[in-house]
Structures are given as structure tokens and as C-alpha cells.
Design a protein around this motif. Structure first.
Motif, PDB file in Angstrom:
ATOM      1  N   ARG A 188       0.821  -1.208   0.000  1.00  0.00           N
ATOM      2  CA  ARG A 188       0.000   0.000   0.000  1.00  0.00           C
ATOM      3  C   ARG A 188       0.858   1.262   0.000  1.00  0.00           C
ATOM      4  N   GLU A 189       2.190   1.112   0.049  1.00  0.00           N
ATOM      5  CA  GLU A 189       3.089   2.256   0.119  1.00  0.00           C
ATOM      6  C   GLU A 189       3.124   2.996  -1.227  1.00  0.00           C
ATOM      7  N   LYS A 198       6.326  -7.513   2.490  1.00  0.00           N
ATOM      8  CA  LYS A 198       6.439  -8.385   3.651  1.00  0.00           C
ATOM      9  C   LYS A 198       6.701  -7.517   4.872  1.00  0.00           C
ATOM     10  N   ARG A 199       5.931  -7.749   5.917  1.00  0.00           N
ATOM     11  CA  ARG A 199       6.184  -7.036   7.177  1.00  0.00           C
ATOM     12  C   ARG A 199       6.047  -8.026   8.327  1.00  0.00           C
ATOM     13  N   ARG A 200       6.734  -7.710   9.397  1.00  0.00           N
ATOM     14  CA  ARG A 200       6.703  -8.598  10.561  1.00  0.00           C
ATOM     15  C   ARG A 200       6.124  -7.851  11.759  1.00  0.00           C
ATOM     16  N   GLY A 201       5.468  -8.641  12.622  1.00  0.00           N
ATOM     17  CA  GLY A 201       4.883  -8.049  13.811  1.00  0.00           C
ATOM     18  C   GLY A 201       4.470  -9.114  14.803  1.00  0.00           C
ATOM     19  N   VAL A 202       3.826  -8.670  15.870  1.00  0.00           N
ATOM     20  CA  VAL A 202       3.341  -9.583  16.902  1.00  0.00           C
ATOM     21  C   VAL A 202       1.941  -9.171  17.320  1.00  0.00           C
ATOM     22  N   ASP A 203       1.175 -10.144  17.752  1.00  0.00           N
ATOM     23  CA  ASP A 203      -0.111  -9.925  18.403  1.00  0.00           C
ATOM     24  C   ASP A 203       0.016 -10.365  19.851  1.00  0.00           C
ATOM     25  N   VAL A 204      -0.389  -9.508  20.766  1.00  0.00           N
ATOM     26  CA  VAL A 204      -0.480  -9.864  22.179  1.00  0.00           C
ATOM     27  C   VAL A 204      -1.965 -10.023  22.477  1.00  0.00           C
ATOM     28  N   THR A 222       9.878  -1.145   9.574  1.00  0.00           N
ATOM     29  CA  THR A 222      10.370  -1.333   8.206  1.00  0.00           C
ATOM     30  C   THR A 222       9.596  -2.469   7.549  1.00  0.00           C
ATOM     31  N   ILE A 223       9.483  -2.401   6.240  1.00  0.00           N
ATOM     32  CA  ILE A 223       8.852  -3.451   5.455  1.00  0.00           C
ATOM     33  C   ILE A 223       9.823  -3.874   4.351  1.00  0.00           C
ATOM     34  N   GLU A 224       9.563  -5.038   3.775  1.00  0.00           N
ATOM     35  CA  GLU A 224      10.424  -5.548   2.710  1.00  0.00           C
ATOM     36  C   GLU A 224       9.654  -5.554   1.400  1.00  0.00           C
ATOM     37  N   ILE A 225      10.230  -4.921   0.372  1.00  0.00           N
ATOM     38  CA  ILE A 225       9.633  -4.893  -0.969  1.00  0.00           C
ATOM     39  C   ILE A 225      10.732  -5.260  -1.959  1.00  0.00           C
ATOM     40  N   ASP A 226      10.501  -6.276  -2.758  1.00  0.00           N
ATOM     41  CA  ASP A 226      11.486  -6.751  -3.739  1.00  0.00           C
ATOM     42  C   ASP A 226      12.844  -7.013  -3.080  1.00  0.00           C
ATOM     43  N   GLY A 227      12.795  -7.545  -1.850  1.00  0.00           N
ATOM     44  CA  GLY A 227      14.029  -7.901  -1.163  1.00  0.00           C
ATOM     45  C   GLY A 227      14.748  -6.732  -0.529  1.00  0.00           C
ATOM     46  N   ALA A 231      11.283   2.143   4.917  1.00  0.00           N
ATOM     47  CA  ALA A 231      10.597   2.654   6.106  1.00  0.00           C
ATOM     48  C   ALA A 231       9.086   2.552   5.897  1.00  0.00           C
ATOM     49  N   LEU A 232       8.384   2.163   6.967  1.00  0.00           N
ATOM     50  CA  LEU A 232       6.936   2.037   6.915  1.00  0.00           C
ATOM     51  C   LEU A 232       6.307   3.393   7.198  1.00  0.00           C
ATOM     52  N   HIS A 233       5.379   3.798   6.331  1.00  0.00           N
ATOM     53  CA  HIS A 233       4.629   5.039   6.529  1.00  0.00           C
ATOM     54  C   HIS A 233       3.188   4.681   6.886  1.00  0.00           C
TER      55      HIS A 233
END
Length: 234
Positions: A188-189, A198-204, A222-227, A231-233
Motif C-alpha cells: 500500500r506504500e 512483507k512485514r513482521r509483527g506480533v499480536d499480544v 520497516t517493510i520488505e519490498i522486492d528484497g 521505512a513504513l509510513h
């Protein structure tokens, strides 16, 4: 939790020198209202859960030194009985609240992840309480299952996201779960629209009576796009 037996409350009277009220009648009323989940017994019965000291006046002369190892609740007037009954009812509600075993919590999360993988919104919501509180990674909040249904409906209808299970931590005693995930979906950036992100996170997640009552989501910045990392906005 305690074993499945009535709460045993040791009943201790004061000497009864100049009582301001009918102590015996008050105790009979208390016993009737807390039965059968709690019973009043002699203070020397052994294996007590707590002690009720019924004092006939504010002087409160009953000797409670034999019970220093136990919780003691003191009544010095009829009005104190209602507070004691409410205390016992609240305690019993907490004691009988359903707690999921560690295996049950793990199975619940596994089945929940299957619902996410199948874009089954109702299956995801089924694990949640009606008053679920959800905090997402932007700081936004939704309260209640219906609010989540409205917010997530369009997203689930698109069906273009995938959560991959990376790790799971379960605290059975606290009824809490930490789920670490990786999200893969169309980016969506700005400037990277529709590329694989690809983004990583956690659910509590907190559970009460077998249902999820709170879901707090946190994401890396941060997110990963095309390897490549970006920065995540929000």
C-alpha cells in the motif's frame, strides 16, 4: 484454582458482651445467601479458606490471633454483611471463570490461523468475545465484535493477504498469548503499489472465559519490498 468444593469460611463470634444487633440471625442470612458455593463452619474445622469474624459492636473484641495465616473479614454491624456477601460472590465468580489449558490455547490459535488463511471472517471472530478490544499497528482501536466485522469485511472480501506463523508464546496462568507473524500482501506504500510487501509483527492476545478479549498488534517500522527494506509510513 481451588479444588471443586464449597468455600470453607471459619465463623468466629466475639464474646457477645453488649451486641448492637442479632448476630445469629445475621449469620443465618449470610449462610443462606452464599450457599451452596460457600459454607460457614466452626473456626477449628481445619483447612479453612478464610475467616469471618462477627463482632457485636465496634469494639471488636474477638481474638483473631489464631488466624494470622488466613484472610480475615470482620463485620461489626448488619450493613457489613452485604459487603461481605458481595466480596464472596465476586471471589467465587473469579474462581469459576473458565481457563483454557495450554494445549487448548494452542489449538485455538491454530484453528484461528486456519480461518485467517481461508479468509473466513466469521471463523476469525468466533474466537473473540463480544466486547473484544483491538489495537492495530497504527494506534487505531476498535471495540466490539460488530465494529471489527464492519472494519475487516472489505479486507477479507479482497482475500489478498497472508499471515505466516513464525512463533508462539503461551502463558497459561495469565491466559495470554504472543503470536509472532509475517504478513505478505500487495503493498500500500506510495510508489510501490501492488508489489509484494512483507512485514513482521506480533499480536499480544488476552483470553477470558475461553474467548479473546484483547488483541494488541505491533509491527516493525520497516517493510520488505522486492528484497529491499523500506521505512513504513502510516
Amino acid at each position: 484454582m481451588r479444588d471443586a468444593h464449597p468455600l470453607k469460611i471459619g465463623l468466629k463470634y466475639c464474646g457477645g458482651c453488649t451486641p448492637d444487633y442479632d448476630r445469629v440471625a445475621l449469620v443465618e442470612e449470610i449462610a443462606a445467601r452464599i450457599a451452596p458455593d460457600a459454607v460457614l463452619v466452626r473456626p477449628d474445622s481445619g483447612e479453612l479458606d478464610l475467616v469471618l469474624a462477627v463482632q457485636g459492636c465496634p469494639t471488636a473484641c474477638a481474638d483473631l490471633t489464631p488466624f494470622t495465616h488466613l484472610p480475615v473479614w470482620t463485620i461489626t454491624c448488619p450493613e457489613g454483611a452485604e459487603a461481605f456477601i458481595q466480596h464472596i460472590e465476586t471471589f467465587l465468580r473469579k474462581e469459576t471463570a473458565m481457563k483454557l489449558s495450554r494445549d487448548a490455547l494452542q489449538r485455538a490459535i491454530e484453528n484461528w490461523n486456519v480461518a485467517w488463511a481461508n479468509y473466513d471472517l466469521e471463523g476469525v471472530l468466533a474466537l473473540m468475545s463480544e466486547d473484544i478490544v483491538f489495537d492495530n499497528w497504527t494506534g487505531g482501536q476498535a471495540r466490539g465484535k460488530e465494529k471489527l466485522r464492519q472494519a475487516w469485511g472489505p479486507w477479507f472480501a479482497q482475500g489478498d493477504f497472508s499471515f505466516i506463523h513464525e512463533d508462539l508464546f503461551i502463558d497459561e496462568a495469565a491466559q495470554k498469548v504472543l503470536f509472532r507473524w509475517r504478513l505478505e500482501w500487495p503493498c500500500r506504500e506510495k510508489g510501490f503499489e501492488r508489489r509484494l510487501e512483507k512485514r513482521r509483527g506480533v499480536d499480544v492476545m488476552h483470553f477470558r472465559d475461553g474467548r479473546m478479549v484483547e488483541k494488541l498488534t505491533y509491527s516493525k517500522t520497516t517493510i520488505e519490498i522486492d528484497g529491499q527494506r523500506h521505512a513504513l509510513h502510516v
